[in-house]
Design a protein around this motif. Sequence first.
Motif, PDB file in Angstrom:
ATOM      1  N   ILE A  48       0.851  -1.197   0.000  1.00 10.33           N
ATOM      2  CA  ILE A  48       0.000   0.000   0.000  1.00 10.33           C
ATOM      3  C   ILE A  48       0.879   1.235   0.000  1.00 10.33           C
ATOM      4  O   ILE A  48       1.963   1.266   0.569  1.00 10.33           O
ATOM      5  CB  ILE A  48      -0.961   0.002   1.209  1.00 10.33           C
ATOM      6  CG1 ILE A  48      -0.183  -0.055   2.530  1.00 10.33           C
ATOM      7  CG2 ILE A  48      -1.919  -1.148   1.124  1.00 10.33           C
ATOM      8  CD1 ILE A  48      -1.055   0.046   3.750  1.00 10.33           C
ATOM      9  N   LYS A  49       0.377   2.265  -0.657  1.00  5.79           N
ATOM     10  CA  LYS A  49       1.153   3.489  -0.786  1.00  5.79           C
ATOM     11  C   LYS A  49       0.942   4.424   0.407  1.00  5.79           C
ATOM     12  O   LYS A  49       1.809   5.209   0.756  1.00  5.79           O
ATOM     13  CB  LYS A  49       0.774   4.209  -2.079  1.00  5.79           C
ATOM     14  CG  LYS A  49       0.999   3.379  -3.328  1.00  5.79           C
ATOM     15  CD  LYS A  49       2.461   3.039  -3.483  1.00  5.79           C
ATOM     16  CE  LYS A  49       2.744   2.353  -4.821  1.00  5.79           C
ATOM     17  NZ  LYS A  49       2.220   0.969  -4.858  1.00  5.79           N
ATOM     18  N   SER A  50      -0.258   4.384   1.009  1.00  4.43           N
ATOM     19  CA  SER A  50      -0.558   5.242   2.162  1.00  4.43           C
ATOM     20  C   SER A  50      -1.511   4.506   3.081  1.00  4.43           C
ATOM     21  O   SER A  50      -2.236   3.612   2.661  1.00  4.43           O
ATOM     22  CB  SER A  50      -1.177   6.577   1.703  1.00  4.43           C
ATOM     23  OG  SER A  50      -2.406   6.349   1.037  1.00  4.43           O
ATOM     24  N   GLY A  51      -1.512   4.896   4.277  1.00  2.00           N
ATOM     25  CA  GLY A  51      -2.400   4.272   5.240  1.00  2.00           C
ATOM     26  C   GLY A  51      -1.830   3.015   5.830  1.00  2.00           C
ATOM     27  O   GLY A  51      -0.673   2.632   5.589  1.00  2.00           O
ATOM     28  N   PHE A  52      -2.666   2.344   6.544  1.00  2.00           N
ATOM     29  CA  PHE A  52      -2.236   1.151   7.277  1.00  2.00           C
ATOM     30  C   PHE A  52      -3.006  -0.079   6.817  1.00  2.00           C
ATOM     31  O   PHE A  52      -2.499  -1.197   6.856  1.00  2.00           O
ATOM     32  CB  PHE A  52      -2.444   1.395   8.775  1.00  2.00           C
ATOM     33  CG  PHE A  52      -2.113   0.234   9.645  1.00  2.00           C
ATOM     34  CD1 PHE A  52      -0.789  -0.141   9.837  1.00  2.00           C
ATOM     35  CD2 PHE A  52      -3.101  -0.518  10.257  1.00  2.00           C
ATOM     36  CE1 PHE A  52      -0.469  -1.231  10.630  1.00  2.00           C
ATOM     37  CE2 PHE A  52      -2.790  -1.598  11.060  1.00  2.00           C
ATOM     38  CZ  PHE A  52      -1.470  -1.945  11.250  1.00  2.00           C
ATOM     39  N   ILE A  53      -4.227   0.072   6.381  1.00  2.00           N
ATOM     40  CA  ILE A  53      -5.080  -1.019   5.958  1.00  2.00           C
ATOM     41  C   ILE A  53      -5.111  -1.046   4.425  1.00  2.00           C
ATOM     42  O   ILE A  53      -5.326  -0.011   3.777  1.00  2.00           O
ATOM     43  CB  ILE A  53      -6.502  -0.872   6.517  1.00  2.00           C
ATOM     44  CG1 ILE A  53      -6.452  -0.820   8.046  1.00  2.00           C
ATOM     45  CG2 ILE A  53      -7.386  -2.015   6.049  1.00  2.00           C
ATOM     46  CD1 ILE A  53      -5.927  -2.052   8.708  1.00  2.00           C
ATOM     47  N   ALA A  54      -4.893  -2.228   3.867  1.00  2.00           N
ATOM     48  CA  ALA A  54      -4.905  -2.405   2.410  1.00  2.00           C
ATOM     49  C   ALA A  54      -6.341  -2.549   1.936  1.00  2.00           C
ATOM     50  O   ALA A  54      -6.974  -3.593   2.124  1.00  2.00           O
ATOM     51  CB  ALA A  54      -4.072  -3.618   2.015  1.00  2.00           C
ATOM     52  N   LEU A  55      -6.832  -1.490   1.343  1.00  2.00           N
ATOM     53  CA  LEU A  55      -8.220  -1.498   0.905  1.00  2.00           C
ATOM     54  C   LEU A  55      -8.383  -2.003  -0.534  1.00  2.00           C
ATOM     55  O   LEU A  55      -9.493  -2.365  -0.942  1.00  2.00           O
ATOM     56  CB  LEU A  55      -8.804  -0.089   1.006  1.00  2.00           C
ATOM     57  CG  LEU A  55      -8.867   0.524   2.406  1.00  2.00           C
ATOM     58  CD1 LEU A  55      -9.365   1.960   2.324  1.00  2.00           C
ATOM     59  CD2 LEU A  55      -9.749  -0.306   3.316  1.00  2.00           C
ATOM     60  N   HIS A  56      -7.289  -2.052  -1.315  1.00  2.00           N
ATOM     61  CA  HIS A  56      -7.413  -2.353  -2.742  1.00  2.00           C
ATOM     62  C   HIS A  56      -6.596  -3.577  -3.141  1.00  2.00           C
ATOM     63  O   HIS A  56      -6.118  -3.681  -4.274  1.00  2.00           O
ATOM     64  CB  HIS A  56      -6.955  -1.141  -3.548  1.00  2.00           C
ATOM     65  CG  HIS A  56      -7.677   0.116  -3.166  1.00  2.00           C
ATOM     66  ND1 HIS A  56      -9.013   0.313  -3.431  1.00  2.00           N
ATOM     67  CD2 HIS A  56      -7.233   1.236  -2.532  1.00  2.00           C
ATOM     68  CE1 HIS A  56      -9.368   1.499  -2.988  1.00  2.00           C
ATOM     69  NE2 HIS A  56      -8.283   2.088  -2.435  1.00  2.00           N
ATOM     70  N   GLY A  57      -6.426  -4.503  -2.297  1.00  2.00           N
ATOM     71  CA  GLY A  57      -5.726  -5.741  -2.612  1.00  2.00           C
ATOM     72  C   GLY A  57      -4.236  -5.650  -2.498  1.00  2.00           C
ATOM     73  O   GLY A  57      -3.508  -6.588  -2.873  1.00  2.00           O
ATOM     74  N   GLU A  58      -3.717  -4.603  -1.960  1.00  2.00           N
ATOM     75  CA  GLU A  58      -2.280  -4.482  -1.781  1.00  2.00           C
ATOM     76  C   GLU A  58      -1.830  -5.402  -0.642  1.00  2.00           C
ATOM     77  O   GLU A  58      -2.637  -5.971   0.086  1.00  2.00           O
ATOM     78  CB  GLU A  58      -1.885  -3.043  -1.442  1.00  2.00           C
ATOM     79  CG  GLU A  58      -2.334  -2.014  -2.461  1.00  2.00           C
ATOM     80  CD  GLU A  58      -3.643  -1.381  -2.053  1.00  2.00           C
ATOM     81  OE1 GLU A  58      -3.925  -0.246  -2.478  1.00  2.00           O
ATOM     82  OE2 GLU A  58      -4.408  -2.013  -1.271  1.00  2.00           O
ATOM     83  N   ALA A  59      -0.546  -5.555  -0.561  1.00  2.00           N
ATOM     84  CA  ALA A  59       0.014  -6.307   0.557  1.00  2.00           C
ATOM     85  C   ALA A  59      -0.208  -5.509   1.839  1.00  2.00           C
ATOM     86  O   ALA A  59      -0.004  -4.306   1.888  1.00  2.00           O
ATOM     87  CB  ALA A  59       1.496  -6.557   0.329  1.00  2.00           C
ATOM     88  N   GLY A  60      -0.632  -6.203   2.888  1.00  2.00           N
ATOM     89  CA  GLY A  60      -0.902  -5.553   4.170  1.00  2.00           C
ATOM     90  C   GLY A  60      -2.127  -6.144   4.847  1.00  2.00           C
ATOM     91  O   GLY A  60      -2.665  -7.177   4.433  1.00  2.00           O
ATOM     92  N   PHE A  61      -2.580  -5.476   5.891  1.00  2.00           N
ATOM     93  CA  PHE A  61      -3.742  -5.975   6.643  1.00  2.00           C
ATOM     94  C   PHE A  61      -5.018  -5.639   5.871  1.00  2.00           C
ATOM     95  O   PHE A  61      -5.226  -4.496   5.450  1.00  2.00           O
ATOM     96  CB  PHE A  61      -3.804  -5.340   8.036  1.00  2.00           C
ATOM     97  CG  PHE A  61      -2.723  -5.829   8.958  1.00  2.00           C
ATOM     98  CD1 PHE A  61      -2.855  -7.049   9.607  1.00  2.00           C
ATOM     99  CD2 PHE A  61      -1.574  -5.073   9.158  1.00  2.00           C
ATOM    100  CE1 PHE A  61      -1.852  -7.490  10.458  1.00  2.00           C
ATOM    101  CE2 PHE A  61      -0.580  -5.522  10.006  1.00  2.00           C
ATOM    102  CZ  PHE A  61      -0.702  -6.727  10.668  1.00  2.00           C
ATOM    103  N   ARG A  62      -5.840  -6.649   5.727  1.00  2.00           N
ATOM    104  CA  ARG A  62      -7.115  -6.449   5.037  1.00  2.00           C
ATOM    105  C   ARG A  62      -8.141  -5.904   6.037  1.00  2.00           C
ATOM    106  O   ARG A  62      -8.106  -6.216   7.225  1.00  2.00           O
ATOM    107  CB  ARG A  62      -7.594  -7.764   4.439  1.00  2.00           C
ATOM    108  CG  ARG A  62      -6.670  -8.311   3.349  1.00  2.00           C
ATOM    109  CD  ARG A  62      -7.206  -9.600   2.792  1.00  2.00           C
ATOM    110  NE  ARG A  62      -8.523  -9.437   2.205  1.00  2.00           N
ATOM    111  CZ  ARG A  62      -9.243 -10.415   1.672  1.00  2.00           C
ATOM    112  NH1 ARG A  62      -8.734 -11.651   1.672  1.00  2.00           N
ATOM    113  NH2 ARG A  62     -10.418 -10.189   1.157  1.00  2.00           N
TER     114      ARG A  62
END
Length: 659
Positions: A48-62
Amino acid sequence: MDVITRGAEWGAIVALVLIFIRVANVFRYIPNNQVGVVEKMWALKGSIKSGFIALHGEAGFRPEILRGGVHVFFPFMYRIHKSDLVTVGQGKIAYVFARDGAPLAPSQVLASNDTEEKADFQDARRFLTNGGQKGPQRKIIREGTYAINTTQFAVITDERVYGRALSAQEQGVLDAMKQTIEQRDGFGPVVIAANHDVVGIITVHDGPSLPPGEIIAPEVGTDLKTLATFHNNFQEPEKFLTAGGFRGRQLQVVVEGTWYINRLFATVEAVPKTIVPVGNVGVVVFYTGPHTADVSGDAYRHGELVLNGSRGVWQDPLLPGKYAFNTYAGKVEIIPTVNFILKWVRGEVGAMKLDENLSEISLITKDAFEPTLPLSVVMHIDYKKAPMIIQRFGDVKKLVEQTLDPMVSAYFKNIGQKMTLIELLQNRAQIQQESAQSMKDKFADYSLELQEVLIGTPRAPQGDQTIENILIQLRSRQVAREQVETYHEQEKAAIQERTLNEAKATAAAQTALTQSMIQIKVHENEGAAALARAQKDAETVKVTAAAVGEKSRLEGQGEADRTLAIGSASAQATKLAVDAYGGPEYRLAEQNFARFADALTKINQPIVPQFLMSGAQGDASSGGLIPTAMLSSMFGRMMPDALEKLKEEAPKTRANGPA
């Protein structure tokens, strides 16, 4: 051997497959009392480019969480973090801290939850996509169980913090947040008991700041009919801010009840209710509110009175009762409306302690004595004039110490200079009456009603016996006057006692006196009756005696004539006999005595009365009879007469000779 080898091989294959499945996270079981937070390890879209939660399928917390059951994942792409369901106990409050979302405004303390989407903590995607803000939230969580993504939202309860801290720094933030809530007793509701007589003063820590010059935020959102802004005693922060509420101490207070208030948004301080006792009024000095015109009038230039609710001294005081008054927004001066006493006596203090700094008034009399005068003043304050006293003097104690004390002291000092000490002592009642009349107008100038002035006995300074010596002389003089009066009264009492004793004796002897008076009257009547009978008897006897005497005289005359004739004849014979017996004289005496004896024998009526009635009353000694001595005397007088008569008759007898 082949069978065993083949079994071992298949076992190893199965074990390898299971290890692969486990390591690859292909199958994951989530218990029903937990949720699974999905962390995507890699993605074709990258991180993800910004934020903490991956809203668009990026690597990170869903944002989505896994509920209870078995879930299948693509190998080596996801990591599952199990977390307990969030449970908030009965009657408790939980606080939410969002790790991701829109940043807070520079002046913002808590994240806004002004829409339903921003307030949905169980749907992280909805929260984030609709502008939810990161940080501590204004909305609180009430009792119940919630399936919350604890990676996005850390939930702080009184028992624990739900959500694993991502770093030691974050853990410190969460711990500090919990400690602050505990200090404010924020995990439970605000409970104001009816029997404690307190109100809650609210201080809001979020929202726009107060305008310059204001110290208390005005009341907003109190109209129940306007649901969009009715915040129901600060339980809904968003509605409070929508209504135009300011941060800071609030004019509105919270009264009895249970209130679920976010302590990060507003804190509550319990203060006692304002109680105006019976016989008093409360004059309000208000520190906030609008500026309004002076209602005291142009003629009154000692301060301003304003309408109730305005800034300044309210024109209408609070009547006796209990009031949920914000003591930070103003103060209430308790003014007595019943009669109260101010004592100019050192060491004596009234119930309201208005006279604790007053002492006796020092005087200098006309004859240079220096007594101190204890004094008490009974006064009254009209409840409608109480605000005027506050706006002019600030409080009643200042009025007493700064105005009444010097005024009263000067008044009595002037009186003391015009009188001697003895005049001051003797004319106390007159001075008291005149001072009450004279000082009423002075007190009225200060909106006071003087009821009475009470003057004590002048006292000498410590160690001075001069006044006491004068008082001893006055007491001695008075004792002498009282003794004279006592003797006079005793004399009157003695006279009265004598009169009383005489009256008692007369009353005691009244029966005997009455009987004796009656007896005297009876005797007087009996004596009068006896006198009347005696007079009648005397008249009867007198008449009878006269008749009997006349009869006897006539009979005696006749008998005398007969006797004379016989005597004449006998005389002649007697002469002859006398001559024969020795002489005529002897013979004559013999004959005379013989005749006298014969006459007495023949006469039926006694020559003298045998008894004589007397007119004297009660002469019991005589019994109505003439004494013997009186008879002898009478007889003695009669005998010479008889002899004299015989002597006269004798010559005739001799001349005639014997018969």
